[in-house]
Design a protein around this motif. Structure first.
Motif, PDB file in Angstrom:
ATOM      1  N   UNK A 195      -2.046   2.986 -25.939  1.00  0.00           N
ATOM      2  CA  UNK A 195      -2.872   1.842 -26.319  1.00  0.00           C
ATOM      3  C   UNK A 195      -2.110   0.941 -27.281  1.00  0.00           C
ATOM      4  N   UNK A 196      -2.175  -0.369 -27.022  1.00  0.00           N
ATOM      5  CA  UNK A 196      -1.522  -1.349 -27.883  1.00  0.00           C
ATOM      6  C   UNK A 196      -2.566  -2.075 -28.731  1.00  0.00           C
ATOM      7  N   UNK A 197      -2.231  -2.365 -29.989  1.00  0.00           N
ATOM      8  CA  UNK A 197      -3.201  -3.067 -30.847  1.00  0.00           C
ATOM      9  C   UNK A 197      -3.376  -4.535 -30.473  1.00  0.00           C
ATOM     10  N   UNK A 198      -2.363  -5.111 -29.827  1.00  0.00           N
ATOM     11  CA  UNK A 198      -2.391  -6.509 -29.408  1.00  0.00           C
ATOM     12  C   UNK A 198      -1.894  -6.595 -27.970  1.00  0.00           C
ATOM     13  N   UNK A 199      -2.073  -7.737 -27.332  1.00  0.00           N
ATOM     14  CA  UNK A 199      -1.706  -7.872 -25.924  1.00  0.00           C
ATOM     15  C   UNK A 199      -0.191  -7.913 -25.759  1.00  0.00           C
ATOM     16  N   UNK A 200       0.318  -6.998 -24.913  1.00  0.00           N
ATOM     17  CA  UNK A 200       1.759  -6.872 -24.705  1.00  0.00           C
ATOM     18  C   UNK A 200       2.200  -7.483 -23.394  1.00  0.00           C
ATOM     19  N   UNK A 201       3.382  -8.095 -23.426  1.00  0.00           N
ATOM     20  CA  UNK A 201       3.920  -8.763 -22.235  1.00  0.00           C
ATOM     21  C   UNK A 201       5.380  -8.354 -21.988  1.00  0.00           C
ATOM     22  N   UNK A 202       6.307  -8.887 -22.770  1.00  0.00           N
ATOM     23  CA  UNK A 202       7.713  -8.577 -22.592  1.00  0.00           C
ATOM     24  C   UNK A 202       8.078  -7.269 -23.261  1.00  0.00           C
ATOM     25  N   UNK A 203       9.088  -6.570 -22.709  1.00  0.00           N
ATOM     26  CA  UNK A 203       9.554  -5.326 -23.318  1.00  0.00           C
ATOM     27  C   UNK A 203      11.074  -5.281 -23.303  1.00  0.00           C
ATOM     28  N   UNK A 204      11.631  -4.532 -24.261  1.00  0.00           N
ATOM     29  CA  UNK A 204      13.047  -4.194 -24.232  1.00  0.00           C
ATOM     30  C   UNK A 204      13.175  -2.784 -24.792  1.00  0.00           C
ATOM     31  N   UNK A 205      14.063  -1.994 -24.191  1.00  0.00           N
ATOM     32  CA  UNK A 205      14.184  -0.575 -24.512  1.00  0.00           C
ATOM     33  C   UNK A 205      15.450  -0.292 -25.300  1.00  0.00           C
ATOM     34  N   UNK A 206      15.308   0.485 -26.378  1.00  0.00           N
ATOM     35  CA  UNK A 206      16.444   1.098 -27.068  1.00  0.00           C
ATOM     36  C   UNK A 206      16.369   2.583 -26.748  1.00  0.00           C
ATOM     37  N   UNK A 207      17.006   2.979 -25.651  1.00  0.00           N
ATOM     38  CA  UNK A 207      16.848   4.343 -25.157  1.00  0.00           C
ATOM     39  C   UNK A 207      17.436   5.364 -26.123  1.00  0.00           C
ATOM     40  N   UNK A 208      18.541   5.024 -26.761  1.00  0.00           N
ATOM     41  CA  UNK A 208      19.189   5.966 -27.684  1.00  0.00           C
ATOM     42  C   UNK A 208      18.297   6.292 -28.875  1.00  0.00           C
ATOM     43  N   UNK A 209      17.466   5.344 -29.277  1.00  0.00           N
ATOM     44  CA  UNK A 209      16.592   5.533 -30.442  1.00  0.00           C
ATOM     45  C   UNK A 209      15.164   5.897 -30.058  1.00  0.00           C
ATOM     46  N   UNK A 210      14.901   6.089 -28.756  1.00  0.00           N
ATOM     47  CA  UNK A 210      13.544   6.389 -28.274  1.00  0.00           C
ATOM     48  C   UNK A 210      12.535   5.332 -28.709  1.00  0.00           C
ATOM     49  N   UNK A 211      12.918   4.076 -28.555  1.00  0.00           N
ATOM     50  CA  UNK A 211      12.018   2.991 -28.967  1.00  0.00           C
ATOM     51  C   UNK A 211      11.870   1.953 -27.853  1.00  0.00           C
ATOM     52  N   UNK A 212      10.651   1.550 -27.651  1.00  0.00           N
ATOM     53  CA  UNK A 212      10.343   0.433 -26.769  1.00  0.00           C
ATOM     54  C   UNK A 212       9.718  -0.664 -27.617  1.00  0.00           C
ATOM     55  N   UNK A 213      10.294  -1.867 -27.539  1.00  0.00           N
ATOM     56  CA  UNK A 213       9.760  -3.010 -28.276  1.00  0.00           C
ATOM     57  C   UNK A 213       8.940  -3.859 -27.309  1.00  0.00           C
ATOM     58  N   UNK A 214       7.720  -4.173 -27.709  1.00  0.00           N
ATOM     59  CA  UNK A 214       6.779  -4.898 -26.857  1.00  0.00           C
ATOM     60  C   UNK A 214       6.425  -6.216 -27.535  1.00  0.00           C
ATOM     61  N   UNK A 215       6.673  -7.314 -26.846  1.00  0.00           N
ATOM     62  CA  UNK A 215       6.352  -8.619 -27.402  1.00  0.00           C
ATOM     63  C   UNK A 215       4.887  -8.964 -27.225  1.00  0.00           C
TER      64      UNK A 215
END
Length: 379
Positions: free
Chosen positions: A94-114
């Motif tokens: 679940x996202x607190x705000x509406x998500x559209x674009x994403x970019x992945x930092x696989x080495x850090x186990x992070x997904x950034x959602x715009x």
């Protein structure tokens, strides 16, 4: 719609965003292309209002953003974790705000959602399937109509792991700006103005410490990632460079030049004497000079380019014609057009497995609010 921006935002809401992928083993780079057959294509309708997606080799999963839709009856926004072979939903985040674009930092186990319309980026831990933090990058300002709103909308996101940064062009018809987020502190580092009207595409040339940002007024801006200052402005001769992909080996940029008649007509009304460029193509730019070296015809309304550099393949989604174009990136020769109706949007690549993932948005004849699809193409 009264302005180019309002039209553009409607297009971008249905046509966001960028391509994500990982590097492929070098042994595949000379493999001949074999045309995709129907049996190699899987499709699953997973959630409403799908946008960008990313493939995680580390987690062996596909992550895709669902904004939930628009209006009072819209559902909740979330990131879906999919099985990369079956496309079955494994988890919903679940996202607190509406998500559209994403970019992945696989080495850090992070997904950034715009959070495109809400001035922020949400950080997701891909190992635990939990939201880490939502980082506010803007504050609302009062507009001429007296209403408070965010000055820019986020669309594409680009990660710069070496410098610990995330770059997000904020688009506006009144002047766009680059928002720089520190991924170590999860805080805004700097805002760089001067990107022109309606900045959309972005690509990183990590080796040469520069970003390329395109806008829908035919401009291409270079930003130095050391000083975070604009160093050069170009006018390559392509009006609607929506998305970018950088070829580090060939020192080239691939840009989708949409050629939407509605945007061109508005510019012609606002700028007497404006003559639009052809559109419905990918332009190949020399990264040193921004000169167009090739023009590759696509289907109608090209959106996202994705370069598989070791295999020398370029994939492009064509929203208007409901297809994905496959090119030989070295020669520019079109290898195949893959039909994926209604509206193919964003791309992600499992380069080791040679599998392409595509989000496909619904058309006008589909039931309002119905699930949209992720497609798996095994080459």
């Amino acid at each position: 719609m009264k302005t180019i921006l309002s039209f553009t935002l409607a297009v971008l809401a249905a046509a966001t965003m960028t391509a994500c992928g990982t590097s492929a083993p070098l042994a595949t780079q000379n493999a001949p292309y074999q045309a995709v057959q129907a049996a190699q294509i899987q499709r699953a309708a997973v959630a409403p209002s799908l946008y960008e997606l990313a493939y995680s080799a580390r987690q062996n999963a596909v992550f895709v953003a669902s904004s939930g839709g628009f209006g009072d009856g819209a559902g909740p926004s979330k990131v879906l974790r999919l099985d990369p072979k079956t496309l079955a939903v494994q988890a919903e985040i679940a996202l607190p705000l509406r998500g559209f674009g994403v970019v992945l930092d696989d080495a850090a186990n992070r997904l950034y959602v715009g959070n495109t319309t809400e001035g922020s980026v949400t950080v997701v831990d891909t190992a635990s399937n939990q939201v880490v933090k939502t980082v506010a990058l803007q504050e609302k300002v009062k507009g001429a109509d007296g209403k408070e709103k965010f000055p820019h909308h986020f669309r594409e996101l680009v990660l710069d792991p070496a410098n610990g940064r995330l770059y997000a062009p904020g688009l506006s018809s009144d002047g766009s700006a680059l928002y720089v987020m520190n991924t170590r502190t999860l805080a805004l580092e700097k805002v760089v103005p001067g990107l022109g009207a309606v900045a959309t595409g972005i690509a990183l040339d990590a080796a040469n410490n520069r970003l390329f940002v395109s806008n829908l007024r035919g401009g291409l801006v270079e930003v130095d990632t050391r000083s975070l200052a604009i160093t050069r402005n170009h006018s390559p001769g392509a009006d609607q460079m929506l998305n970018l992909a950088y070829d580090a080996q060939g020192k080239r940029l691939f840009a989708t030049d949409q050629g939407l008649a509605s945007i061109s007509e508005r510019r012609q009304k606002a700028e007497p004497g404006f003559a639009p460029t052809p559109g419905n193509r990918v332009v190949v730019l020399d990264a040193a000079t921004a000169r167009i070296t090739a023009s590759l015809p696509t289907g109608d309304g090209p959106i996202a380019p994705l370069l598989d550099a070791p295999r020398q393949r370029l994939y492009v989604t064509n929203r208007g014609s409901g297809s994905v174009s496959v090119f030989d990136a070295a020669s520019g020769r079109q290898l195949q057009t893959i039909a994926l109706p209604s509206h193919p949007n964003s791309l992600a690549l499992d380069s080791r497995g040679n599998v392409l993932y595509v989000t496909v948005k619904n058309g006008r004849d589909d039931p309002k609010g119905s699930n949209e699809s992720v497609v798996r193409i095994a080459f």
